[in-house]
Design an enzyme around this catalytic site. Structure first.
Site, PDB file in Angstrom:
ATOM      1  N   GLY A   8     -71.146 -43.124 -24.728  1.00 34.10           N
ATOM      2  CA  GLY A   8     -69.736 -42.960 -24.329  1.00 34.10           C
ATOM      3  C   GLY A   8     -69.449 -41.651 -23.627  1.00 34.10           C
ATOM      4  N   SER A  10     -76.116 -47.314 -21.315  1.00 36.40           N
ATOM      5  CA  SER A  10     -76.366 -48.760 -21.200  1.00 36.40           C
ATOM      6  C   SER A  10     -77.316 -49.047 -20.030  1.00 36.40           C
ATOM      7  CB  SER A  10     -75.066 -49.550 -21.093  1.00 36.40           C
ATOM      8  OG  SER A  10     -74.340 -49.150 -19.973  1.00 36.40           O
ATOM      9  N   ASP A  57     -75.708 -46.701 -11.544  1.00 36.95           N
ATOM     10  CA  ASP A  57     -76.345 -46.250 -12.792  1.00 36.95           C
ATOM     11  C   ASP A  57     -77.742 -46.820 -12.940  1.00 36.95           C
ATOM     12  OD1 ASP A  57     -73.821 -45.319 -13.037  1.00 36.95           O
ATOM     13  OD2 ASP A  57     -73.257 -46.596 -14.729  1.00 36.95           O
TER      14      ASP A  57
HETATM   15  C1  GLA Z   1     -69.701 -46.545 -14.125  1.00 36.27           C
HETATM   16  C2  GLA Z   1     -70.320 -47.747 -13.399  1.00 36.27           C
HETATM   17  C3  GLA Z   1     -70.898 -47.345 -12.051  1.00 36.27           C
HETATM   18  C4  GLA Z   1     -69.890 -46.558 -11.228  1.00 36.27           C
HETATM   19  C5  GLA Z   1     -69.261 -45.442 -12.060  1.00 36.27           C
HETATM   20  C6  GLA Z   1     -68.136 -44.749 -11.324  1.00 36.27           C
HETATM   21  O1  GLA Z   1     -70.687 -45.614 -14.474  1.00 36.27           O
HETATM   22  O2  GLA Z   1     -71.328 -48.322 -14.186  1.00 36.27           O
HETATM   23  O3  GLA Z   1     -71.335 -48.491 -11.359  1.00 36.27           O
HETATM   24  O4  GLA Z   1     -68.919 -47.402 -10.670  1.00 36.27           O
HETATM   25  O5  GLA Z   1     -68.747 -45.921 -13.283  1.00 36.27           O
HETATM   26  O6  GLA Z   1     -68.639 -44.075 -10.226  1.00 36.27           O
END
Ligand code: GLA
Length: 378
Positions: free
Chosen positions: A118, A124, A169
């Site tokens: 978090g 994740s 990510d």
């Molecule tokens: C989360 C999402 C990403 C991206 C970010 C904001 O981490 O998983 O894909 O959109 O927010 O930049």
């Protein structure tokens, strides 16, 4: 962490397996641009999810999460989806691999991690990438390419976890390279590694440790706003939108959607400006862009919160070069670019002031930019 996992695995399953790891990520700039076909600038970090895995000769997956002290068992067909959210990440990766023609058979696994949950560091994505990489290595002779591994993680979020995230990510977690940030074009997936050694500066995260309830999926709502504006402009994504085009449709869209798109258009450009500035070693410009991103995320995109705005204010007061909320938002960390000689003062002040106001200190997280998904050799 590795030894503890091995001990637990042996105790539970009576055998040994192979160990894999994948990383959380930071993002220097380019927030909420990935699902708009824009640019991002992330890097994998030295905080990992690690899993030991062994093929078990059955059609069942048996998983133990050390951090949650929880066990789950599931089959590999669509109707076998587990209830536990944490196990759905692994189930989703299995299913998405199978949907792409990959092989997955029963396996036993124990996993643990040190990516703070978090905090906006993508624990994740680290979990998904770790298993996507492992299943490719164990069952598919590494024939699934790395782009597809990142997409397996992303589709897991979409189809099994209810988050319509972009690719940043999972891409960072799979493609991360030691000492390098990467500029990723989320439309073409072209990417370039940038060695990142900010001479005389430190990059530090301050974790507010607050997690705001994401009632009504505000993340998905942000994405919907962007998609509505793109559709009004006759575009597939906001990638090709400009301020002028946005001004032309202002009376056709809601004020809220207008502000969301205004942020995204500015943010796309900031990623490119930061890359240019880094090539010149101009960290002052990098920092200024970070502050602008924070303001946009707070006022126009509305994904900040009181605690993160406060950390950002303290950073400004302490003469920090750049500071902003990092990741999806609604809690988590700020990322701060600080001159070395101001670092101690900044950290002490942020701890003291935040504690006085919110009753706990922010957690200081120093990160080292590291490799992404890999098999951990003995
Ligand atoms: C989360 C999402 C990403 C991206 C970010 C904001 O981490 O998983 O894909 O959109 O927010 O930049």
């Amino acid at each position: 962490m590795k030894e503890k996992i091995q001990e637990q695995f042996k105790q539970r399953f009576g055998t040994d397996g192979v160990i894999y790891a994948s990383a959380g990520r930071i993002n220097l700039i380019g927030e909420h641009t990935d699902y708009n076909g824009g640019f991002v600038f992330p890097g994998a970090i030295d905080k990992y999810i690690m899993a030991e895995i062994n093929i078990n000769g059955t059609d069942k997956v048996r998983v133990y999460s050390m951090d949650m002290d929880a066990y789950c068992e599931f089959g590999l067909n669509e109707e076998d989806a587990p209830q536990d959210q944490w196990a759905r990440y692994i189930f989703g990766v299995c299913r998405e691999t199978i949907k792409r023609g990959g092989v997955v058979k029963g396996f036993d696994t124990v996993f643990a991690g040190n990516v703070p949950l978090g905090a906006g560091l993508s624990s994740s994505a680290a979990l998904e990438s770790c298993f996507a990489f492992a299943l490719n290595d164990l069952f598919n002779d590494n024939k699934i390419d790395k782009f597809e591994l990142a997409k397996i993680g992303q589709s897991t979020e979409h189809n099994y976890c209810g988050v319509n995230c972009g690719i940043m990510d999972q891409f960072a977690s799979v493609f991360g390279k030691k000492d390098c940030l990467m500029r990723l074009d989320c439309r073409s997936l072209e990417h370039e590694y940038f060695p990142f050694h900010p001479e005389g500066y430190k990059l530090v995260l301050l974790n507010s440790k607050v997690k705001h309830e994401l009632v009504d999926s505000p993340y998905n709502k942000r994405r919907e706003s962007c998609e509505r504006v793109a559709a009004t402009l006759g575009l597939e994504t906001l990638r090709d939108a400009s301020y002028t085009m946005l001004a032309d449709v202002r009376d056709k869209i809601s004020n809220e959607d207008y502000r969301r798109a205004r942020f995204v258009i500015g943010e796309k450009q900031r990623v490119l400006d930061v890359c240019d500035a880094l090539e010149r070693g101009d960290y002052e410009t990098v920092g200024r862009c970070m502050f602008e991103t924070h303001d946009g995320l707070s006022r126009d995109y509305e994904v900040s919160c009181e605690e993160l705005d406060y950390l950002n204010d303290v950073a400004r007061e302490c003469g920090v070069t750049g500071s902003r909320i990092m990741g999806g938002g609604f809690g988590g960390c700020t990322i701060n670019l600080v001159k070395e000689d101001r670092y101690d003062h900044f950290i002490a002040t942020a701890k003291e002031k935040f504690n006085a106001k919110y009753g706990h200190e922010p957690e200081v997280i120093n990160v080292i930019i590291s490799d992404g998904a890999h098999r951990v050799e003995d």
